[in-house]
Design a protein around this motif. Structure first.
Motif, PDB file in Angstrom:
ATOM      1  N   HIS A  70       0.519   8.788  -0.423  1.00 38.46           N
ATOM      2  CA  HIS A  70       1.202   9.964  -0.950  1.00 38.46           C
ATOM      3  C   HIS A  70       1.137  11.090   0.076  1.00 38.46           C
ATOM      4  O   HIS A  70       0.199  11.170   0.874  1.00 38.46           O
ATOM      5  CB  HIS A  70       0.575  10.410  -2.269  1.00 38.46           C
ATOM      6  N   GLN A 119       7.501   4.929   4.488  1.00 34.57           N
ATOM      7  CA  GLN A 119       6.124   4.649   4.084  1.00 34.57           C
ATOM      8  C   GLN A 119       5.297   4.010   5.209  1.00 34.57           C
ATOM      9  O   GLN A 119       4.190   4.462   5.500  1.00 34.57           O
ATOM     10  CB  GLN A 119       6.133   3.758   2.841  1.00 34.57           C
ATOM     11  N   THR A 120       5.822   2.992   5.847  1.00 29.95           N
ATOM     12  CA  THR A 120       5.072   2.277   6.881  1.00 29.95           C
ATOM     13  C   THR A 120       4.760   3.198   8.055  1.00 29.95           C
ATOM     14  O   THR A 120       3.624   3.236   8.536  1.00 29.95           O
ATOM     15  CB  THR A 120       5.859   1.034   7.363  1.00 29.95           C
ATOM     16  N   LEU A 150       6.532  10.416   5.330  1.00 31.16           N
ATOM     17  CA  LEU A 150       6.430  10.140   3.893  1.00 31.16           C
ATOM     18  C   LEU A 150       7.495  10.892   3.118  1.00 31.16           C
ATOM     19  O   LEU A 150       8.071  10.364   2.161  1.00 31.16           O
ATOM     20  CB  LEU A 150       5.032  10.487   3.391  1.00 31.16           C
ATOM     21  N   MET A 169       0.851  -1.185   0.000  1.00 30.43           N
ATOM     22  CA  MET A 169       0.000   0.000   0.000  1.00 30.43           C
ATOM     23  C   MET A 169       0.892   1.241   0.000  1.00 30.43           C
ATOM     24  O   MET A 169       1.853   1.316   0.757  1.00 30.43           O
ATOM     25  CB  MET A 169      -0.898  -0.014   1.235  1.00 30.43           C
ATOM     26  N   THR A 170       0.537   2.179  -0.827  1.00 29.55           N
ATOM     27  CA  THR A 170       1.310   3.409  -0.934  1.00 29.55           C
ATOM     28  C   THR A 170       0.450   4.595  -0.520  1.00 29.55           C
ATOM     29  O   THR A 170      -0.704   4.712  -0.918  1.00 29.55           O
ATOM     30  CB  THR A 170       1.793   3.625  -2.386  1.00 29.55           C
ATOM     31  N   ILE A 229       2.064   5.676   7.114  1.00 29.94           N
ATOM     32  CA  ILE A 229       0.725   5.071   7.083  1.00 29.94           C
ATOM     33  C   ILE A 229       0.161   4.955   8.495  1.00 29.94           C
ATOM     34  O   ILE A 229      -0.992   5.299   8.752  1.00 29.94           O
ATOM     35  CB  ILE A 229       0.769   3.699   6.380  1.00 29.94           C
ATOM     36  N   GLU A 243      10.602   9.163   3.186  1.00 30.67           N
ATOM     37  CA  GLU A 243      10.424   7.857   2.560  1.00 30.67           C
ATOM     38  C   GLU A 243      10.287   6.718   3.572  1.00 30.67           C
ATOM     39  O   GLU A 243      10.740   5.599   3.342  1.00 30.67           O
ATOM     40  CB  GLU A 243      11.553   7.584   1.561  1.00 30.67           C
TER      41      GLU A 243
END
Length: 134
Positions: free
Chosen positions: A4, A88-89, A83, A1-2, A92, A86
């Motif tokens: 932005h 990502q996790t 984010l 899952m990404t 989220i 970088e």
């Protein structure tokens, strides 16, 4: 899952408007409390004291609404920062936490509104009873 960076940024406008509404409610209730307190100092009635107690509860709820709203903004900023870096996790999870705090804030807001509606209905029932006695 990404995720932005723009997605957490979307919460800013909504949360800012919600916080503005919360602040307006706080200021209005604070003004009413001051007025009732002044009136209570002149005429010691139990109904005024009960109204002040009710408004005090609502002020406490508004404080928590604001607290969770601000926490939502903080978590959104940290999500955006994660984010950007970088991560990502982490981004989220922080975004999910910000949504959760916004949900808590809105839930407390619903509780405060329910108390307000109940109090207004009591005032209206007093008026209706006075009207029926005429």
């Amino acid at each position: 899952m990404t995720l932005h960076i723009e997605t957490p940024a979307l919460l800013f406008s909504a949360t800012s408007l919600i916080l503005l509404a919360y602040t307006n409610r706080f200021l209005t209730i604070a003004q009413i409390v001051r007025s009732l307190k002044k009136h209570y100092d002149e005429v010691h009635t139990k109904s005024i004291l009960l109204q002040i107690k009710n408004l005090n509860l609502r002020l406490s709820l508004i404080r928590y609404m604001q607290l969770f709203g601000v926490l939502c903004l903080f978590l959104s900023v940290f999500a955006m920062l994660s984010l950007f870096l970088e991560q990502q996790t982490m981004g989220i999870y922080l975004f999910g936490a910000s949504l959760l705090t916004l949900l808590i804030s809105l839930g407390i807001s619903f509780w405060e509104i329910s108390i307000s509606v109940t109090a207004l209905r009591l005032h209206l029932s007093d008026l209706m009873e006075a009207e029926e006695e005429k």
